[in-house]
Design an enzyme around this catalytic site. Sequence first.
Site, short mmCIF file in Angstrom:
data_model
loop_
_atom_site.label_atom_id
_atom_site.label_comp_id
_atom_site.label_asym_id
_atom_site.label_seq_id
_atom_site.Cartn_x
_atom_site.Cartn_y
_atom_site.Cartn_z
N GLU A 1 0.83 -1.22 0.00
CA GLU A 1 0.00 0.00 0.00
C GLU A 1 0.87 1.27 0.00
O GLU A 1 0.56 2.27 0.64
CB GLU A 1 -1.03 -0.04 1.14
CG GLU A 1 -1.93 -1.25 0.98
CD GLU A 1 -3.27 -1.17 1.66
OE1 GLU A 1 -3.74 -0.06 1.94
OE2 GLU A 1 -3.86 -2.24 1.87
C1 LIG Z 1 2.65 -9.69 0.34
C2 LIG Z 1 2.24 -8.59 -0.59
C3 LIG Z 1 0.90 -8.28 -0.72
C4 LIG Z 1 0.49 -7.29 -1.61
N1 LIG Z 1 -0.85 -7.06 -1.80
C5 LIG Z 1 -1.23 -6.24 -2.83
C6 LIG Z 1 -2.60 -6.14 -3.20
O1 LIG Z 1 -3.50 -6.74 -2.59
N2 LIG Z 1 -2.92 -5.37 -4.27
C7 LIG Z 1 -2.00 -4.68 -4.99
O2 LIG Z 1 -2.37 -4.00 -5.94
N3 LIG Z 1 -0.68 -4.75 -4.65
C8 LIG Z 1 -0.28 -5.52 -3.60
N4 LIG Z 1 1.05 -5.63 -3.27
C9 LIG Z 1 2.05 -4.90 -4.06
C10 LIG Z 1 2.73 -3.76 -3.31
O3 LIG Z 1 1.81 -2.71 -3.11
C11 LIG Z 1 3.97 -3.36 -4.11
O4 LIG Z 1 4.93 -4.40 -3.95
C12 LIG Z 1 4.56 -2.03 -3.64
O5 LIG Z 1 3.69 -0.96 -3.99
C13 LIG Z 1 5.94 -1.76 -4.25
O6 LIG Z 1 5.94 -1.96 -5.61
P1 LIG Z 1 7.10 -2.87 -6.28
O7 LIG Z 1 7.12 -4.15 -5.55
O8 LIG Z 1 6.88 -2.92 -7.75
O9 LIG Z 1 8.44 -2.12 -5.95
P2 LIG Z 1 9.08 -0.93 -6.81
O10 LIG Z 1 8.04 0.07 -7.15
O11 LIG Z 1 9.85 -1.53 -7.92
O12 LIG Z 1 10.08 -0.30 -5.76
C14 LIG Z 1 11.39 -0.85 -5.49
C15 LIG Z 1 12.09 0.11 -4.55
O13 LIG Z 1 12.26 1.40 -5.19
C16 LIG Z 1 11.69 2.42 -4.38
N5 LIG Z 1 11.14 3.46 -5.23
C17 LIG Z 1 10.31 3.32 -6.30
N6 LIG Z 1 10.00 4.53 -6.80
C18 LIG Z 1 10.60 5.45 -5.99
C19 LIG Z 1 10.66 6.88 -5.99
N7 LIG Z 1 9.99 7.64 -6.87
N8 LIG Z 1 11.41 7.50 -5.04
C20 LIG Z 1 12.08 6.76 -4.10
N9 LIG Z 1 12.07 5.40 -4.07
C21 LIG Z 1 11.34 4.77 -5.00
C22 LIG Z 1 10.62 1.71 -3.54
O14 LIG Z 1 10.28 2.45 -2.40
C23 LIG Z 1 11.30 0.38 -3.26
O15 LIG Z 1 12.18 0.54 -2.19
C24 LIG Z 1 1.47 -6.56 -2.34
C25 LIG Z 1 2.82 -6.87 -2.17
C26 LIG Z 1 3.22 -7.87 -1.33
C27 LIG Z 1 4.69 -8.20 -1.22
#
Ligand SMILES: Cc1cc2nc3c(=O)[nH]c(=O)nc-3n(C[C@H](O)[C@H](O)[C@H](O)COP(=O)(O)OP(=O)(O)OC[C@H]3O[C@@H](n4cnc5c(N)ncnc54)[C@H](O)[C@@H]3O)c2cc1C
Length: 380
Positions: free
Chosen positions: A363
């Site tokens: 989230e």
């Molecule tokens: C167990 C689990 C349950 C989940 N449940 C749901 C769900 O029900 N529905 C749903 O839609 N999603 C869900 N998610 C997804 C979750 O919301 C995302 O994993 C999260 O938003 C991060 O996205 P990403 O994994 O693609 O990481 P990325 O966006 O690739 O980020 C990787 C890193 O880069 C950093 N980063 C990215 N952009 C920036 C920026 N502009 N400035 C600084 N740092 C940055 C991030 O903070 C992170 O540290 C779930 C994830 C998990 C692991």
Amino acid sequence: MDFNLTEEHLMIRDAARDFAQTELLPGVIERDNAQTFPDELVRKMGELGFLGIMVDPKYGGSGMDAISYVLIMEELSKIDASASVMVSVNNSLVCYGLEAYGNEAQKEKYLTKLATGECIGAFCLSEPEAGSDATSQRTTAIDKGDHYVLNGTKNWITNGGRAEIYLVIAQTDKHKGSHGINAFIIEKGMPGFDIGPKEDKLGIRGSDTHTLQFNDVKVPKENRIGDDGFGFRFAMKTLSGGRIGIAAQALGIAAGAYELALKYSKERKAFGTEICNHQAIAFKLADMHTEIEAARMLVMKAAWDKDQGNNYDMSSAMAKLYASKVAMEHTVEAVQIHGGNGFVKEYHVERLMRDAKITQIYEGTSEIQKIVISRGLIKE
Ligand SMILES: Cc1cc2nc3c(=O)[nH]c(=O)nc-3n(C[C@H](O)[C@H](O)[C@H](O)COP(=O)(O)OP(=O)(O)OC[C@H]3O[C@@H](n4cnc5c(N)ncnc54)[C@H](O)[C@@H]3O)c2cc1C
């Protein structure tokens, strides 16, 4: 200003605490090991009104406020964060999304079932190429007159396997950027909708996380939520409330670990005295208690803002950012206070430490919360 909870709030908190102790605690270690969360517990939470906490009773909900919601979330999360994330997603992403932005027909058809726990829902925004950068949606929904055709992949979806109703965000017009995104209600079993295997996770292992595939899924036009192009705003507004639930989850994980650590420190003896009498341990407990109480204030403030009709974008982001940091740091301390026993499953703190990490990721990661907060500050 009144820091006291009302009689009703205290009763709700006690009911959630009682349920967590009597129903969630037995079997929590086994569910974590086997990565399961039984239907029976979902049904019981539905009966107690935990699956539609803030929903209007005319749609089968409990009609409670956001303060009640965070009290319930904290108590469930002290024991079982896998159960509480299911509760949080169903309440603040799915039920709230439908109640606040769905039309009457959508509420009648879907909300009542979700609020009573007849079925549970999932919120599907994240994709392999669109996590923090949620505007980069690759899932498309092409307008074909009386229906849309949905294609794409959603990953990390909580309740992904057991949900019946899915709120899915998709790009309908890529030339319009975030204004060309819509939210749709998808039902399990629609032709072309497939659910991938369950993820094998570090924490919240009992929660049901899956990748979803949509291959030429025909979605009736009446399943679009709000006006054309409302989908990105829908997702952001809904997630803002969701963060209050996750902040309360983080608070509960931290408070659960602290309570176990305090108890253990009064029982375990080293060098002829209980370890709480060693200042190094006593000061850890003081830091834990102080910072958990500070996190609780931020969580309550965000819930109060929602109840008052105030904008809660910043307060929910601040609550999630801080409570998740406290959860991560102090579950590590709780393991330390338990010594070797902290490293094995039967003492529960190692699970709470593993569960804490996700609160800094889903989230909106902690970095994304800082973007929300700093943008709010600069705009003020
Ligand atoms: C167990 C689990 C349950 C989940 N449940 C749901 C769900 O029900 N529905 C749903 O839609 N999603 C869900 N998610 C997804 C979750 O919301 C995302 O994993 C999260 O938003 C991060 O996205 P990403 O994994 O693609 O990481 P990325 O966006 O690739 O980020 C990787 C890193 O880069 C950093 N980063 C990215 N952009 C920036 C920026 N502009 N400035 C600084 N740092 C940055 C991030 O903070 C992170 O540290 C779930 C994830 C998990 C692991």
